[in-house]
Scaffold this active site. Structure first.
Site: not given
Ligand SMILES: *[C@@H]1O[C@H](CO)[C@@H](O)[C@H](O)[C@H]1NC(C)=O
Ligand SMILES: *[C@@H]1O[C@H](CO)[C@@H](O)[C@H](O)[C@H]1NC(C)=O
Ligand SMILES: *[C@@H]1O[C@H](CO)[C@@H](O)[C@H](O)[C@H]1NC(C)=O
Ligand SMILES: *[C@@H]1O[C@H](CO)[C@@H](O)[C@H](O)[C@H]1NC(C)=O
Ligand SMILES: *[C@@H]1O[C@H](CO)[C@@H](O)[C@H](O)[C@H]1NC(C)=O
Ligand SMILES: *[C@@H]1O[C@H](CO)[C@@H](O)[C@H](O)[C@H]1NC(C)=O
Ligand SMILES: *[C@@H]1O[C@H](CO)[C@@H](O)[C@H](O)[C@H]1NC(C)=O
Ligand SMILES: *[C@@H]1O[C@H](CO)[C@@H](O)[C@H](O)[C@H]1NC(C)=O
Ligand SMILES: *[C@@H]1O[C@H](CO)[C@@H](O)[C@H](O)[C@H]1NC(C)=O
Ligand SMILES: *[C@@H]1O[C@H](CO)[C@@H](O)[C@H](O)[C@H]1NC(C)=O
Ligand SMILES: *[C@@H]1O[C@H](CO)[C@@H](O)[C@H](O)[C@H]1NC(C)=O
Ligand SMILES: [Zn+2]
Length: 708
Positions: A361, A372, A409-410, A438, A522
């Site tokens: 993503h 991410d 995606e999130e 990912d 984080h």
């Protein structure tokens, strides 16, 4: 979406919407013959690997992490991705969907003490001079995607990790929940399920905080400097993220089961997203809120539940009834139906009826997103470049390669789910596997989760990759993986493989992550930034390079080799392990089921898989290309048998009867989910027995597809 809870037993979970989970049901891999170093590569493998360059990966990472790219918000970045892939020879396009999302408008939180004085949490992460993107004017506020727009004001209760068992414990302690606000700790179940559980207990709002106890020894309390000065968590870190009810339904909540086009009919979304407002906060903001509960209700120690007591100084993690402290929260969101863009890049294979989908993503909760998801996005550009180099030699894949850069995606795997729903007729016929990346890199330890037919090739390719590790050289990825992990995880949910796995398409998910002593990642915070990555996460982008080489070589073999590198017999030991796990669960719950149908289905599968393997071997020795093709197609198709049309009980989207995300975990997998959860959730043996039959039938269908 993906994060890890260091205190749990094993490392190596992957997926961006998840936290580190116990590696349930994983099957330890036996150490194989020593691996040579440097790995022996053939000409094509060498072209691919030599093309990988840490400096160009860092350039791609820099691009992706220096502009806001919340779902549906940055078409320029989507087009840039498509253009890059085109430059390297992929025919690229944007696939647009119109989906329901919501964006933050305003929020506030106020604690009022019984004496009338107040504390207003900042709800912000501090701006750092060292980290350029923390001060971007278009920084994204701290909020929950798909959260409910509204206000709530009430006394509040600390609810631990907010899992159903936590609420059961509170009820047993006689804590009144109705009409109160829940204050929950991050970690354990997917955050949306915490809000769901609070809502189902009549609570009217939910605050979720990060707790330093999830950082093990890498904390400021143990003398470790916090980011940006050191590897410990910056105390103002807030974990954003979706509160969709992920284990019930991923994808656009307003188009369940069909794709979201501009004129698609819209369904009621009330079963898949919360009805109460929620906010994420940092531990510094949580500290006074929890301290106000000290001395009220039951103390954390007396509650006596795993993971209940955290590590915020001066906090007793008491339940808090009778504190007379009040929280007033406001969470105002703007609902939109808005375009999102999946980037799709294709190289046709000679066999167009065999397709490998490679996905990552692109959207992030913050301007950065260096781990991410853009460690994966950077790797995918470098992969496209490597295949471009190989194509210059005249090479053409045997099988079609489809690269996908998913949007949204999130919020709940939206881009990949809508795309699957659009292309399912083609995918059901032609999809071989989904390779998902990912969070490619959040630390140095390689990890894999996969459906069992991909285990053998997944392990084999690790032997071809040099893995720089904690200053050591001359070791392969396989060596490091065997030493640190050595288990391939079971896929639950939390990233874009989900839509494929639940239509019977096999998948592998990969990523390198930190262990208990590594710098704190984080997750979903402004500090998941290029600066953090290049300073702490992966200085020199060397793990990015190694991870990218792995994905590239895996894709090369799956798309190139005449004999499709899938091993259906890989299911046999796994199914037997899941069977043993099921019998232990039944014992634990004092349930009695007749499992004979299931055990004979597994035996039938074992026999078919054995026949399949011998027939494939003889096709190869006889050089019988037609028979190889027949066997390749069986290997491509058999896992469709594991998907049941009606879906799992109460959650139609999830069709895979072998593995699924747990109803109350969201990330972590449950095996034989329909049978298991009929016992562990519904407590209904009749229902469980019905699903023994249906699960056995699915395994028999898969077995028969290997035969015919
Ligand atoms: C989109 O992302 C790019 C690259 O990070 C950035 O330069 C651009 O400003 C972003 N656009 C918007 C509208 O945020
Ligand atoms: C009110 O109570 C809070 C929390 O106990 C305390 O910190 C604060 O000093 C009190 N304020 C006044 C004016 O007494
Ligand atoms: C933290 O340090 C202590 C003492 O060295 C050790 O026993 C413990 O295992 C460490 N915890 C983690 C999570 O590494
Ligand atoms: C909180 O716990 C500490 C020990 O960890 C104890 O000394 C203190 O009295 C407790 N405070 C309250 C208000 O229960
Ligand atoms: C905590 O629970 C465990 C079992 O879950 C029990 O063995 C133990 O005695 C309990 N401790 C306290 C202090 O209640
Ligand atoms: C919700 O709370 C906010 C912030 O306190 C306030 O401005 C707003 O008027 C409230 N809305 C309602 C409907 O009460
Ligand atoms: C790839 O194959 C598809 C389907 O056959 C075809 O429509 C498309 O034009 C081909 N693309 C290229 C670049 O050859
Ligand atoms: C690592 O391997 C290289 C050959 O690739 C060799 O020259 C070197 O001596 C090896 N280093 C160590 C520390 O084994
Ligand atoms: C790439 O790796 C080399 C060798 O490890 C290192 O010197 C260089 O700084 C790295 N490049 C970047 C951009 O980090
Ligand atoms: C199973 O039975 C045992 C013994 O009768 C009992 O102690 C236990 O609580 C039961 N477990 C469940 C989950 O019902
Ligand atoms: C248990 O499941 C059966 C079969 O689906 C159903 O008929 C029955 O109503 C369920 N029992 C309860 C108590 O929900
Ligand atoms: Zn992610």
């Amino acid at each position: 979406m993906k994060l890890i809870l260091i205190l749990c037993a094993s490392i190596g979970a992957h997926a961006c919407q998840r936290e580190r989970v116990f590696r349930q049901h994983a099957h330890p891999t036996k150490r194989q013959a020593p691996v040579t170093f440097p790995p022996v590569l053939d000409t094509n493998e060498k072209i691919l690997v030599d093309s990988f360059d840490n400096t160009s990966i860092s350039t791609w990472s820099y691009y992706y992490t220096h502009g806001a790219h919340l779902a549906g918000r940055n078409k320029t970045m989507a087009q840039w991705t498509a253009d890059k892939w085109s430059e390297y020879g992929f025919t690229s396009r944007l696939d647009e969907y119109y989906v329901y999302l919501n964006y933050p408008v305003s929020h506030s939180l106020l604690l009022t003490y019984p004496n009338g004085s107040t504390f207003a949490p900042s709800l912000k992460e501090e701006v750092l001079a060292e980290d350029d993107t923390t001060s971007y004017p278009d920084s994204i506020p701290t909020f929950h995607g798909y959260s409910f727009s509204g206000n709530a004001s009430a006394e509040y209760v600390y609810v631990g990790r907010g899992q159903q068992v936590d609420f059961d414990r509170l009820e047993a302690l006689g804590v009144e929940l109705e009409g109160k606000i829940a204050v929950a700790k991050y970690g354990g179940p997917f955050r949306g399920l915490k809000v769901k559980n609070a809502q189902e207990h009549g609570m009217i709002g939910c605050i979720i905080f990060s707790d330093p106890s999830d950082d093990g020894n890498v904390t400021v309390f143990k003398g470790v400097a916090a980011y940006p000065d050191g590897p410990a968590r910056n105390p103002t870190t807030v974990q954003r993220g979706s509160v969709q009810f992920l284990s019930i339904y991923p994808g656009d909540p307003t188009t369940p089961g069909y794709t979201s086009k501009e004129d698609s009919p819209r369904a009621d979304k009330s079963n898949t997203a919360p009805h109460i407002p929620s906010l994420p906060i940092s531990w510094v903001d949580a500290q006074p809120i929890l301290q106000a509960l000290n001395g009220f209700g039951t103390t954390g120690t007396a509650v006596n539940r795993t993971g209940w007591v955290g590590a915020i100084p001066g906090v007793n993690y008491s339940t808090g009834q009778g504190s007379n402290a009040v929280l007033s929260m406001s969470n105002i969101m703007e609902d939109v139906t808005t375009p999102i863009w999946d980037v799709v890049g294709i190289i046709n294979g000679t066999n167009e009826d065999e397709v490998i989908i490679v996905g990552n993503h692109r959207d992030a909760w913050i301007v950065g997103g260096a781990a991410d998801p853009n460690s994966g996005s950077a790797v995918l550009i470098e992969l496209a470049k490597a295949f471009g180099k190989l194509a210059e030699t005249g090479w053409k894949p045997t099988r079609t390669i489809v690269l996908c850069s998913w949007d949204a995606e999130e919020y709940g795997l939206v881009g990949s789910t809508e795309w699957m729903e659009e292309y399912i007729p083609w995918l059901a016929e032609a999809a071989v596997s989904n390779l998902n990346i990912d969070v490619a890199v959040s630390g140095p330890i390689p990890g894999l989760s996969a459906t069992p037919e991909l285990h053998a090739i997944g392990v084999e390719i690790m032997k071809k990759v040099a893995w720089p590790y904690r200053g050591t050289t001359n070791r392969t990825m396989y060596d490091v993986w065997m030493e640190e992990d050595g288990e391939i995880g079971v896929l639950g949910s939390g990233s874009d493989y989900t839509a494929f796995v639940h239509r019977g398409i096999g998948a592998i998910d990969m990523g390198a992550e930190g262990g208990p002593e590594d710098p704190i990642y984080h997750y979903h915070s402004n500090y998941d930034s290029y600066h953090w990555m290049s300073t702490f996460g992966d200085p020199g982008f060397i793990t990015h390079k190694a991870m990218g080489e792995y994905l590239t070589l895996l894709l090369y073999h799956l798309s190139n080799d005449a004999v499709l590198a899938l091993d259906p017999a890989g299911y046999v030991p796994e199914l037997n392990t899941y069977y043993e796990d099921l019998t232990s669960t039944l014992e634990e719950y004092n349930a009695t089921l007749d499992l004979s149908e299931l055990s004979s289905a597994i035996a039938a599968f074992e026999s078919s898989a054995g026949e399949f393997t011998s027939l494939r071997e003889s096709a190869v020795s006889a050089n019988d290309a037609d028979l190889v093709t027949v066997q390749n197609h069986k290997a491509r198709d058999f896992s469709r048998g594991f998907a049941s049309q009606g879906g799992l009980p109460g959650r139609e989207f999830f069709q895979n009867l072998i593995f699924a995300p747990g109803l109350d975990t969201g990330y972590a997998p449950v095996t034989f989910p329909a049978i298991t959860e009929s016992i562990t959730f519904a407590g209904n043996e009749t229902l469980a027995q019905e699903w023994v039959g249906k699960t056995a039938k699915a395994i028999e269908v898969a077995a028969s597809m290997l035969k015919t």
